[in-house]
Design an enzyme around this catalytic site. Sequence first.
Site, PDB file in Angstrom:
ATOM      1  N   LYS A   1       0.854  -1.208   0.000  1.00  0.00           N
ATOM      2  CA  LYS A   1       0.000   0.000   0.000  1.00  0.00           C
ATOM      3  C   LYS A   1       0.877   1.241   0.000  1.00  0.00           C
ATOM      4  CE  LYS A   1      -3.814  -2.523   2.013  1.00  0.00           C
ATOM      5  NZ  LYS A   1      -4.446  -3.081   3.190  1.00  0.00           N
TER       6      LYS A   1
ATOM      7  N   GLN B   1      -5.253  -2.105   9.298  1.00  0.00           N
ATOM      8  CA  GLN B   1      -4.987  -3.402   8.667  1.00  0.00           C
ATOM      9  C   GLN B   1      -5.540  -4.538   9.530  1.00  0.00           C
ATOM     10  OE1 GLN B   1      -3.720  -3.724   5.581  1.00  0.00           O
ATOM     11  NE2 GLN B   1      -3.918  -5.933   5.664  1.00  0.00           N
TER      12      GLN B   1
ATOM     13  N   ASP C   1     -11.775   1.760   3.410  1.00  0.00           N
ATOM     14  CA  ASP C   1     -12.074   0.335   3.216  1.00  0.00           C
ATOM     15  C   ASP C   1     -13.575   0.099   3.013  1.00  0.00           C
ATOM     16  OD1 ASP C   1      -9.859  -1.443   3.277  1.00  0.00           O
ATOM     17  OD2 ASP C   1      -9.583  -1.069   5.422  1.00  0.00           O
TER      18      ASP C   1
HETATM   19  N1  GUN Z   1      -6.800  -7.498   5.558  1.00  0.00           N
HETATM   20  C1  GUN Z   1      -7.005  -8.265   4.459  1.00  0.00           C
HETATM   21  N2  GUN Z   1      -7.616  -7.537   3.502  1.00  0.00           N
HETATM   22  C2  GUN Z   1      -7.810  -6.303   4.018  1.00  0.00           C
HETATM   23  C3  GUN Z   1      -8.390  -5.114   3.493  1.00  0.00           C
HETATM   24  O1  GUN Z   1      -8.880  -5.041   2.364  1.00  0.00           O
HETATM   25  N3  GUN Z   1      -8.395  -4.042   4.339  1.00  0.00           N
HETATM   26  C4  GUN Z   1      -7.890  -4.093   5.594  1.00  0.00           C
HETATM   27  N4  GUN Z   1      -7.967  -2.999   6.347  1.00  0.00           N
HETATM   28  N5  GUN Z   1      -7.341  -5.193   6.094  1.00  0.00           N
HETATM   29  C5  GUN Z   1      -7.306  -6.281   5.302  1.00  0.00           C
END
Ligand code: GUN
Length: 283
Positions: free
Chosen positions: A52, A96, A119
């Site tokens: 990211k 996350q 998200d």
């Molecule tokens: N963990 C696995 N996929 C994701 C996601 O799309 N967003 C977040 N915040 N955590 C994750």
Amino acid sequence: MAQLIDGRSISDKIKNNVKIEVENLKKSGIGVCLAVVLVGNDPASKIYVKNKRIACEKVGIVSKEIVLDEKISESELLSVISNLNTDSKINGILVQLPLPKHLNETKVINSIDPLKDVDAFCPVNVGKIMIGKCDFLPCTPAGVLDLIDSTGVSVCGKNCVVIGRSNIVGKPMAMLLLNRSGTVTVCHSRTKDLKSFTQNADILISAVGISKFVKADMVKPGAIVIDVGINRGENGQICGDVDFEGVKEVAGYITPVPGGVGPMTIAKLMENALKAAKIQFES
Ligand code: GUN
């Protein structure tokens, strides 16, 4: 033989468009900043967060990484999020997942300001998805829709089968397909005779997390097959939910793993961070 849907090149186009818009905003004195909160040392989460950060750098979004100790208390974490909510320089917030077991994931996610929830995990944004009026589309399902669109096939009226009912992928995916007038079936671990559903799917999306779960005899000839799985194979290699070698002989279109849905999720996150900055600027 199926046509390959190239998630890398489609995601590059999305990121290039985001980059141009971010540059234009900068010229008007508006920066875009995404806060990424990582709690603990989960190796997979560390890789996702790193990817990211790299994507943010590519498109000109400032990435503020907040790495917190695995043993942080819930109230301390909530206080970190509260500060990010009120910080006008922060446009998007991502925590996350998964979080360490002692932290209540729902409570933590619910504490994020919905206008910064890139998200689209918090209840306000999930509700907006239900009524088809969302500010942010959840990144992975939105990326899957773009992959489907890249084939030129319309979702309207198609039999769409989603395998998996998670809050992150399966449920929002089903809703986005329904909003596009697909006829949607959600299958899961308790589904009886899974094959009878998947064999009728014009669009088949697998998000189960089991290597080579979807076999050629489960797939309708000519179907669009989208593989959301990121699993470790017998030799430690990354592989999807779909038995790619077998299914590619039957499907019309197929996504590879890696290089399919994965890069799309990050590209859609960049789009959401940009959108968050625009929404906050306009409000
Ligand atoms: N963990 C696995 N996929 C994701 C996601 O799309 N967003 C977040 N915040 N955590 C994750």
